[in-house]
Scaffold this active site. Structure first.
Site, PDB file in Angstrom:
ATOM      1  N   CYS A   1       0.779  -1.275   0.117  1.00 15.95           N
ATOM      2  CA  CYS A   1      -0.037   0.143  -0.097  1.00 15.95           C
ATOM      3  C   CYS A   1       0.803   1.421  -0.122  1.00 15.95           C
ATOM      4  O   CYS A   1       2.031   1.450   0.447  1.00 15.95           O
ATOM      5  CB  CYS A   1      -0.989   0.085   1.242  1.00 15.95           C
ATOM      6  SG  CYS A   1      -2.008   1.436   1.513  1.00 15.95           S
TER       7      CYS A   1
ATOM      8  N   CYS B   1      -6.762  -2.467   4.030  1.00 15.02           N
ATOM      9  CA  CYS B   1      -6.792  -1.270   3.882  1.00 15.02           C
ATOM     10  C   CYS B   1      -7.250  -0.563   2.817  1.00 15.02           C
ATOM     11  O   CYS B   1      -8.365   0.054   2.728  1.00 15.02           O
ATOM     12  CB  CYS B   1      -5.123  -0.843   4.129  1.00 15.02           C
ATOM     13  SG  CYS B   1      -4.825   0.755   4.012  1.00 15.02           S
TER      14      CYS B   1
ATOM     15  N   SER C   1       0.592   3.834   1.866  1.00 12.07           N
ATOM     16  CA  SER C   1       1.344   4.000   3.186  1.00 12.07           C
ATOM     17  C   SER C   1       2.435   3.513   3.631  1.00 12.07           C
ATOM     18  O   SER C   1       3.285   4.110   4.633  1.00 12.07           O
ATOM     19  CB  SER C   1       0.271   3.650   4.273  1.00 12.07           C
ATOM     20  OG  SER C   1      -1.176   4.508   3.878  1.00 12.07           O
TER      21      SER C   1
ATOM     22  N   HIS D   1       0.688  -3.568   6.051  1.00 14.24           N
ATOM     23  CA  HIS D   1      -0.587  -3.427   7.060  1.00 14.24           C
ATOM     24  C   HIS D   1      -2.142  -3.994   6.294  1.00 14.24           C
ATOM     25  O   HIS D   1      -3.069  -3.627   6.505  1.00 14.24           O
ATOM     26  CB  HIS D   1      -0.662  -2.192   7.451  1.00 14.24           C
ATOM     27  CG  HIS D   1      -0.859  -1.026   6.217  1.00 14.24           C
ATOM     28  ND1 HIS D   1       0.131  -0.697   5.417  1.00 14.24           N
ATOM     29  CD2 HIS D   1      -1.880  -0.393   5.964  1.00 14.24           C
ATOM     30  CE1 HIS D   1      -0.246   0.085   4.461  1.00 14.24           C
ATOM     31  NE2 HIS D   1      -1.729   0.321   4.757  1.00 14.24           N
TER      32      HIS D   1
ATOM     33  N   HIS E   1       5.746   6.105   4.629  1.00  8.26           N
ATOM     34  CA  HIS E   1       6.613   5.764   5.930  1.00  8.26           C
ATOM     35  C   HIS E   1       8.232   5.694   5.495  1.00  8.26           C
ATOM     36  O   HIS E   1       8.919   6.387   5.874  1.00  8.26           O
ATOM     37  CB  HIS E   1       6.233   4.739   6.587  1.00  8.26           C
ATOM     38  CG  HIS E   1       7.013   4.782   7.996  1.00  8.26           C
ATOM     39  ND1 HIS E   1       6.745   5.605   8.918  1.00  8.26           N
ATOM     40  CD2 HIS E   1       7.782   4.032   8.522  1.00  8.26           C
ATOM     41  CE1 HIS E   1       7.551   5.285  10.024  1.00  8.26           C
ATOM     42  NE2 HIS E   1       8.322   4.202   9.769  1.00  8.26           N
TER      43      HIS E   1
END
Length: 417
Positions: free
Chosen positions: A86, A215, A88, A108, A92
């Site tokens: 993903c 997600c 995200s 995640h 990070h």
């Protein structure tokens, strides 16, 4: 030791089963490809397994052997079978740039099987199929009890959302603690999660497909149906056609929108958006005027609903300005915490509404199992999002595909069933 047993069933074919004497906290069950059941004595012990470790920002992930501690009270240890990659995760690694958030195991958007449970866990057992949740649902706090939010006061994010990890971890590698990304870390063969951050799903669910509900797909789809509350016959614009944006298109279609305008600078994504229900396609690079003006001219003043699925504050403002005054609703869906966003007060005073959506507004433990069932009933698309399938060892290739916009979703096969 397990004893053989006979069961009376409604179906007339032979089957195998094991019956446990004593606590299930010291045994775990595996279901093999031939349908047989096996018992492994891994529960209660440290497991050594493979994981993709991000030792520092802006560097490739490294395949390492890590140690995964047994679950403690109200925790569950999961064998991760499949995971999506993903944006995200990339945020990070490449954009957040917070060194205190490393080393970490990213991931995640996964699905797996319960390997063992800690003391006090009563709603899960070894062998259950599950989806890890980066949004927990304790069911007891004031947010969980409130119908208007899916936040939870016992989430990992309460203390350290800035580093996107809890301060505690069950991972170690080379003598160092490895952080657990968003309370999940699905780029590892095994992970330990709080039981409030795990959803039990249907036994027949294909884990290499439903992992995406951890997600991105849930986020975009729910942003349309739950947060925006798209109405039948309405006109919508979706900004950004990654996995989240395409899921938002799918949500607008499911809600009955009559016109869905897909907006992206990559025209190669338009055919895929059409599969999910988009009716019009706009590339901002093809126009010399602001995209909000383009959409206003296409829709007699602006769209009824707009969804920003990029995570860019400039695009967020454009999405707001693309809404019709009086009743237009714009939803922020793309994740970022890097910059401030702005708008002119008159844009809201004149009747537009600006909202945010986290995990599509779904209360996680309630919503995810229902979405799995919708997929299995062919009411929700998932297969169409998957453009690449790889092994965990190729995680850096999967990341590069996402960085360059050459995939929608890559699914990594982490562990065999």
């Amino acid at each position: 030791m397990p004893d053989p047993a006979h069961f009376s069933c409604s179906r007339s074919f032979p089957c195998k089963a094991v019956v446990f004497r004593g606590s299930s906290e010291h045994l775990s069950v595996s279901v093999f490809a031939d349908g047989s059941l096996g018992v492994m004595a891994t529960a209660g012990k440290v497991i050594k397994c493979r994981a993709a470790v991000a030792w520092e920002p802006n560097k490739p992930l490294v395949m390492e052997e890590i140690e995964v501690a047994p679950p403690e009270a109200h925790e569950i240890r999961i064998k991760v079978v499949a995971t999506g990659v993903c944006h995200s995760d990339l945020y990070h690694l490449f954009e957040g740039k917070k060194k205190e958030g490393f080393p970490v195991v990213l991931g995640h958007e996964g699905a797996g099987i319960v390997e063992s449970v800690g003391p006090g866990v009563t709603k899960f057992k070894p062998g259950d199929k599950v989806i890890p949740l980066f949004i927990s649902q304790c069911g007891e706090c004031r947010f969980c009890k409130h119908p208007k939010t899916n936040l939870c006061e016992r989430s990992w994010s309460i203390e350290r959302y800035d580093i996107m990890s809890d301060t505690t971890s069950r991972f170690t590698c080379k003598g160092k603690t490895i952080l657990q990304f968003m309370g999940t870390s699905t780029f590892s063969e095994y992970a330990v999660l709080n039981e409030i951050a795990v959803a039990k799903i249907h036994d027949s669910a294909p884990l290499d497909k439903v992992c995406l509900l951890g997600c991105g797909i849930t986020t975009g789809y729910g942003a349309a149906v739950n947060t925006a509350k798209v109405q039948p016959g309405s006109t919508c614009a979706v900004f950004g056609l990654g996995g989240v944006g395409l899921a938002a298109v799918m949500g607008c279609k499911a809600a009955g929108a009559s016109r869905i305008i897909a907006v992206d600078v990559n025209k190669d994504k338009f055919p895929k958006a059409k599969v999910f229900g988009a009716t019009d396609f706009v590339n901002p690079k093809d126009h010399s005027k602001p995209i909000s003006q383009v959409l206003a001219e296409m829709t007699n003043g602006g769209v009824d609903f707009s969804l920003e699925c990029v995570g860019n504050v400039g695009v967020m403002r454009s999405a707001l300005e693309s809404c019709v005054k009086g009743w237009g609703v714009s939803v922020l869906v793309g994740w970022t915490d890097m910059d401030d966003f702005s708008a002119r007060p008159i844009q809201l005073i004149s009747g537009r509404t600006w909202k945010g959506s986290l995990f599509g507004g779904f209360k996680s433990k309630d919503g995810v199992p229902k979405l799995v069932e919708d997929y299995m009933a062919k009411k929700l698309k998932l297969d169409e999002f998957i453009t690449h399938t790889m092994t965990l060892e190729r995680v850096n290739d999967a990341i590069e595909l996402m960085k360059t916009g050459k995939c929608i979703r890559t699914v990594l096969n982490v562990s065999p069933l």
